[in-house]
Each structure stands twice: as structure tokens, then as C-alpha cells.
Scaffold this active site. Structure first.
Site, PDB file in Angstrom:
ATOM      1  N   SER A 296      23.482   9.821  26.333  1.00 27.93           N
ATOM      2  CA  SER A 296      22.362   8.836  26.860  1.00 27.93           C
ATOM      3  C   SER A 296      21.038   9.241  26.043  1.00 27.93           C
ATOM      4  O   SER A 296      20.138   8.546  26.483  1.00 27.93           O
ATOM      5  CB  SER A 296      21.999   9.490  28.372  1.00 27.93           C
TER       6      SER A 296
ATOM      7  N   THR B   6      18.763   9.097  29.878  1.00 22.77           N
ATOM      8  CA  THR B   6      17.510   9.759  29.616  1.00 22.77           C
ATOM      9  C   THR B   6      17.233  10.997  29.947  1.00 22.77           C
ATOM     10  O   THR B   6      17.842  11.709  30.935  1.00 22.77           O
ATOM     11  CB  THR B   6      16.464   8.770  30.440  1.00 22.77           C
TER      12      THR B   6
ATOM     13  N   THR C  86      15.413   8.315  25.404  1.00 24.97           N
ATOM     14  CA  THR C  86      16.637   7.939  25.827  1.00 24.97           C
ATOM     15  C   THR C  86      17.138   6.790  24.790  1.00 24.97           C
ATOM     16  O   THR C  86      16.740   6.377  24.034  1.00 24.97           O
ATOM     17  CB  THR C  86      16.182   6.837  27.024  1.00 24.97           C
TER      18      THR C  86
ATOM     19  N   ARG D  26      16.420  -4.922  24.176  1.00 26.04           N
ATOM     20  CA  ARG D  26      15.979  -4.582  25.814  1.00 26.04           C
ATOM     21  C   ARG D  26      15.328  -3.135  25.533  1.00 26.04           C
ATOM     22  O   ARG D  26      15.758  -2.156  24.975  1.00 26.04           O
ATOM     23  CB  ARG D  26      17.304  -4.134  26.338  1.00 26.04           C
ATOM     24  N   VAL D  27      14.082  -3.207  26.364  1.00 21.85           N
ATOM     25  CA  VAL D  27      13.480  -1.996  26.219  1.00 21.85           C
ATOM     26  C   VAL D  27      13.324  -1.417  27.771  1.00 21.85           C
ATOM     27  O   VAL D  27      13.007  -2.454  28.718  1.00 21.85           O
ATOM     28  CB  VAL D  27      11.944  -2.072  25.633  1.00 21.85           C
ATOM     29  N   GLY D  28      13.682  -0.192  28.187  1.00 17.14           N
ATOM     30  CA  GLY D  28      13.432   0.216  29.500  1.00 17.14           C
ATOM     31  C   GLY D  28      12.051   0.765  29.835  1.00 17.14           C
ATOM     32  O   GLY D  28      11.043   0.529  28.799  1.00 17.14           O
ATOM     33  N   ASP D  29      12.072   1.654  30.591  1.00 10.57           N
ATOM     34  CA  ASP D  29      10.713   2.167  31.026  1.00 10.57           C
ATOM     35  C   ASP D  29      10.387   3.571  30.140  1.00 10.57           C
ATOM     36  O   ASP D  29       9.069   3.913  30.171  1.00 10.57           O
ATOM     37  CB  ASP D  29      10.846   2.884  32.398  1.00 10.57           C
TER      38      ASP D  29
ATOM     39  N   THR E 209      13.955   8.907  35.079  1.00 10.15           N
ATOM     40  CA  THR E 209      15.139   8.542  34.705  1.00 10.15           C
ATOM     41  C   THR E 209      15.894   7.466  35.432  1.00 10.15           C
ATOM     42  O   THR E 209      15.845   7.461  36.740  1.00 10.15           O
ATOM     43  CB  THR E 209      16.224   9.701  34.489  1.00 10.15           C
ATOM     44  N   GLY E 210      16.858   6.685  34.899  1.00  7.85           N
ATOM     45  CA  GLY E 210      17.520   5.882  35.608  1.00  7.85           C
ATOM     46  C   GLY E 210      17.226   4.524  35.354  1.00  7.85           C
ATOM     47  O   GLY E 210      16.799   4.132  34.214  1.00  7.85           O
TER      48      GLY E 210
ATOM     49  N   GLY F 274      15.405   1.804  34.328  1.00  6.32           N
ATOM     50  CA  GLY F 274      13.989   1.402  33.865  1.00  6.32           C
ATOM     51  C   GLY F 274      13.450   0.165  34.490  1.00  6.32           C
ATOM     52  O   GLY F 274      12.163   0.165  34.653  1.00  6.32           O
TER      53      GLY F 274
HETATM   54  N1  GLY Z   1      15.252   5.017  32.207  1.00  8.18           N
HETATM   55  C1  GLY Z   1      15.929   4.609  31.084  1.00  8.18           C
HETATM   56  C2  GLY Z   1      16.031   2.880  30.712  1.00  8.18           C
HETATM   57  O1  GLY Z   1      16.245   2.451  31.502  1.00  8.18           O
HETATM   58  O2  GLY Z   1      16.326   2.698  29.613  1.00  8.18           O
END
Ligand code: GLY
Length: 384
Positions: free
Chosen positions: A94, A228, A246, A256-259, A279-280, A282
């Protein structure tokens, strides 16, 4: 948790055959009228400094960070020492090296850092070929006049700063990607005229060592993880730092970009108050600016656990608390305050496996251990 075998699963016979109270945990007193619904594990209320916490996948590395804190080192050095171990670990798919790739088979990483004493931050998003994006985020913070670099520009910056570019796919993450492709298209599986037509993936996991990965690969194909690691630390003086890193959502669309690299979402801290991370999934966190929300709730007097629960309430509110939608994803929040009180809350009682409790990791100077998260809903999440 609904039985995984009830979900649609097209890998054929091959893989199928193989394989409370709202008072925060360790929380400070919560002002009357601010207690939040949610279920918290009972634990002794205690604060500790120095203190370092992380998502559960950091538990075996927290000792490194604590050693740095105990010897008077910087809190940012401490949190990076922890997450770098996980970024380097080929078995954690991850984060960093061995992270699961995007739909094209390219590993794209996101990371952020914040340094409380100097009130600075840095981040990178969609960076390829660099196994420690958290270190690149620190370099952005320390060596540029910018805060965030993305994509090819982030890679060029990292190489200019001396980071080595490398292939981040491991044999296991590459085969997991091929398994995902075999599930999603007929083109990447044996044709009708092949004796292995119904076996589909038997050619992919073709050695005893690879066969041992079948169960894990089945899980990540069925339930693309967001993984993450988040790590937060406060030292003896009360200075705070944090980082989140992550490989993001497995099989995502390129770009794609997460949080994790978003300051205020996947990570936020104020050296006067405390720190928070996530985590999780985003996307859900970005919509509520979870990291910032939690720190501001702690500023108003909520314990770290209750502040995390408040963030979860906002996530759930975005779906009118409809559990039939909320059970399609999972999300965790983590927080500590300046006094060394810590907490975490998860959307679901159960972790990703649907069996074990949602947990986070804590080192308070004596030992590293996992603690149960507070949670909003009983049971676990599922995927379509
Ligand atoms: N929390 C990590 C993501 O969604 O990429």
C-alpha cells in the site's frame, strides 16, 4: 461483514479453489455538550510525552521513531524513520516499493509532511519511480519555495535532489495487477482455444512461491485497497510533526490523487494544538478536510478520539448516514494533541479483512502496541 464469496468474482475456479461511550480512548475531558455518538474502546485515560502513533501497519517500526524522540531528535526525523521502513518494505503493497500500481501498471505515490516547530509543509502527488515519496515531500518543504509538486515535475525534482529512480513493481504487485486485468478484461486471460481457458490465472501464479500469494491477490483484486501509512509524533517539549505516504488506490486511473498529499486532509497539524491524519478512501476525507477538521475540533476542547469521530460523522453525513452506501468503503482517522493524548476512530468496527477489529499503533516510550479504534458503525465495509 458480508461473506466475500457472495460478491461477483470472475477469476474462475482458479482463485476460488485456492485459496460506547463517546469518551475518547486515553482522551482528555470532553466539555459537556460536546460528546459525540460513536463507540470507543475503554482504556485508561493517560497522556505521554514523547509519543508516536501511526496506522496499524507502522507498529513494527514505531520503535525507531521513539528512539529518535528519546534522544532529543526532531519529530519530523522520527515520523519519517517510521514510514520509510514501510515504504521500503516490499511486502507492504500500500506504500512505496511494492505498492499496487494504477490501471496501467505504473506505481504512483502520494505523500506529505508537516513540521510543527517551523510551521512548514511539503508534499508530492502522482510521483513515479521514487520509493520514498515522504522524503521527497520533505525536500520540497526544505529546498523549494513551493509546497506541492506533482507527476513528472516531482520526479525531475527528486532526481535533481539525488533520489534514485527505480522500478517500484515487485513480482507480487505485478502479478496482482495482471490478475486484476484478467478479471476486468477477457483480453488478458487465456482464450477460448486454450486448455487453460477456465483456469484463467493458473499461468500467472505458476510456482509454489507465487501460489502462496493467491489469497492476498484475490483480496486486493476484489477489494482494491487504499492502504497508506500515517505517522504523528510529539516530543518531550511538545513539538509536533507528521507524515502520510501511500501508493493510493490500487488500479486507479493514472493521475488520481488521494488525500495523503493534501495538507488539511490526509495530514494537518498545528504546533499549538495537535496533529491528525487519515488512511482509507481519500476522496471521502478530502470532501470534509478531515485533518484540519480534527485539529480544529481539538482546539475547541474535544479529545483526539472524539475529534476523529466528528470527522467520521461528517463523512457519514455526506451520504445522509446511509449505511448501504457507507459500507462500500472504509476510512480511519488518527490524532494526538500537544499533551500527548492520542486517539483514533474508524468508520467501521472491523478492519479491511472484515474479521479483526480496526486498530492503530502507539508507542508511548515503553513499547509499541496496537489499540482498538473507536468506530462509528458495527460490522465491516464491503465492496460491490
Ligand atoms: N488515503 C489514501 C488514498 O486514498 O489514496
Amino acid at each position: 461483514m458480508k461473506d466475500i464469496t457472495r460478491r461477483k468474482f470472475f477469476l474462475g475456479t482458479f482463485l476460488a479453489g485456492i485459496a460506547a461511550s463517546a469518551r475518547g480512548a486515553l482522551g482528555a475531558a470532553i466539555p459537556e455538550g460536546m460528546r459525540l455518538p460513536g463507540i470507543s474502546p475503554q482504556a485508561a485515560a493517560k497522556s505521554a510525552r514523547p509519543l508516536i502513533i501511526s496506522s496499524a501497519n507502522g507498529v513494527n517500526a514505531l520503535g525507531r521513531g521513539m528512539d529518535i524522540l528519546k534522544s532529543g531528535g526532531d519529530t519530523l526525523d522520527a515520523v519519517l524513520a517510521v514510514v520509510n521502513v514501510v515504504e521500503d518494505d516490499p511486502n507492504d503493497d500500500s506504500v512505496g516499493y511494492g505498492g499496487l500500481p494504477n490501471e496501467d501498471g505504473d506505481v504512483e505515490l502520494d505523500a506529505s509532511v508537516m513540521h510543527g516547530p517551523t510551521r512548514r509543509a511539503g508534499s508530492v502527488a502522482s510521483i513515479r519511480q521514487i520509493k520514498n515519496p515522504s522524503k521527497v515531500a520533505r525536500a520540497v518543504m526544505e529546498r523549494t519555495n513551493h509546497l506541492m509538486l506533482v507527476g513528472p515535475g516531482a520526479l525531475r525534482f527528486a532526481q535533481a535532489e539525488g533520489f534514485e529512480a527505480m522500478i517500484l513493481l515487485t513480482d507480487r504487485s505485478r502479478l496482482a495487477w495482471l490478475a486484476w486485468k484478467a478479471q476486468t478484461t477477457k483480453n488478458w486471460a487465456p482464450g477460448l482455444d486454450s486448455p487453460e481457458w477456465k483456469e484463467k490465472l493458473s499461468m500467472i501464479l505458476d510456482t509454489p512461491e507465487r501460489l502462496a500469494w493467491a489469497s492476498h491477490i484475490r483480496d486486493v483484486v476484489l477489494r482494491p485497497p487504499t492502504g497508506t501509512i500515517n505517522c504523528l509524533a510529539v516530543n518531550q517539549k511538545g513539538d509536533i510533526s507528521g507524515t502520510t505516504t501511500t501508493s493510493g488506490l490500487a488500479w486507479k486511473i493514472a493521475g488520481r490523487v488521494g488525500d495523503s498529499p493534501i495538507i488539511g486532509a490526509g495530514l494537518y497539524l498545528d504546533n499549538d494544538i495537535g496533529a491528525a491524519g487519515s488512511t482509507g478512501k481519500g476522496e471521502e476525507n478530502i470532501k470534509i478536510a478531515g485533518g484540519h477538521t480534527i485539529v480544529e475540533m481539538m482546539r475547541k476542547g474535544l479529545s483526539p478520539t472524539d475529534a476523529c469521530l466528528e470527522a467520521l460523522h461528517r463523512v457519514a453525513r455526506n451520504y445522509n448516514n446511509d449505511k448501504r452506501k457507507l459500507d462500500k468503503f472504509h476510512i480511519f482517522f488518527y490524532a494526538l494533541n500537544k499533551d500527548g493524548v492520542h486517539g483514533s476512530a474508524a468508520l467501521w468496527e472491523k478492519s479491511y479483512d472484515g474479521k479483526t477489529r480496526s486498530r492503530y499503533a502507539v508507542h508511548d516510550g515503553s513499547s509499541a502496541r496496537e489499540l482498538e479504534c473507536a468506530y462509528l458503525y458495527e460490522g465491516g465495509s464491503i465492496e460491490d
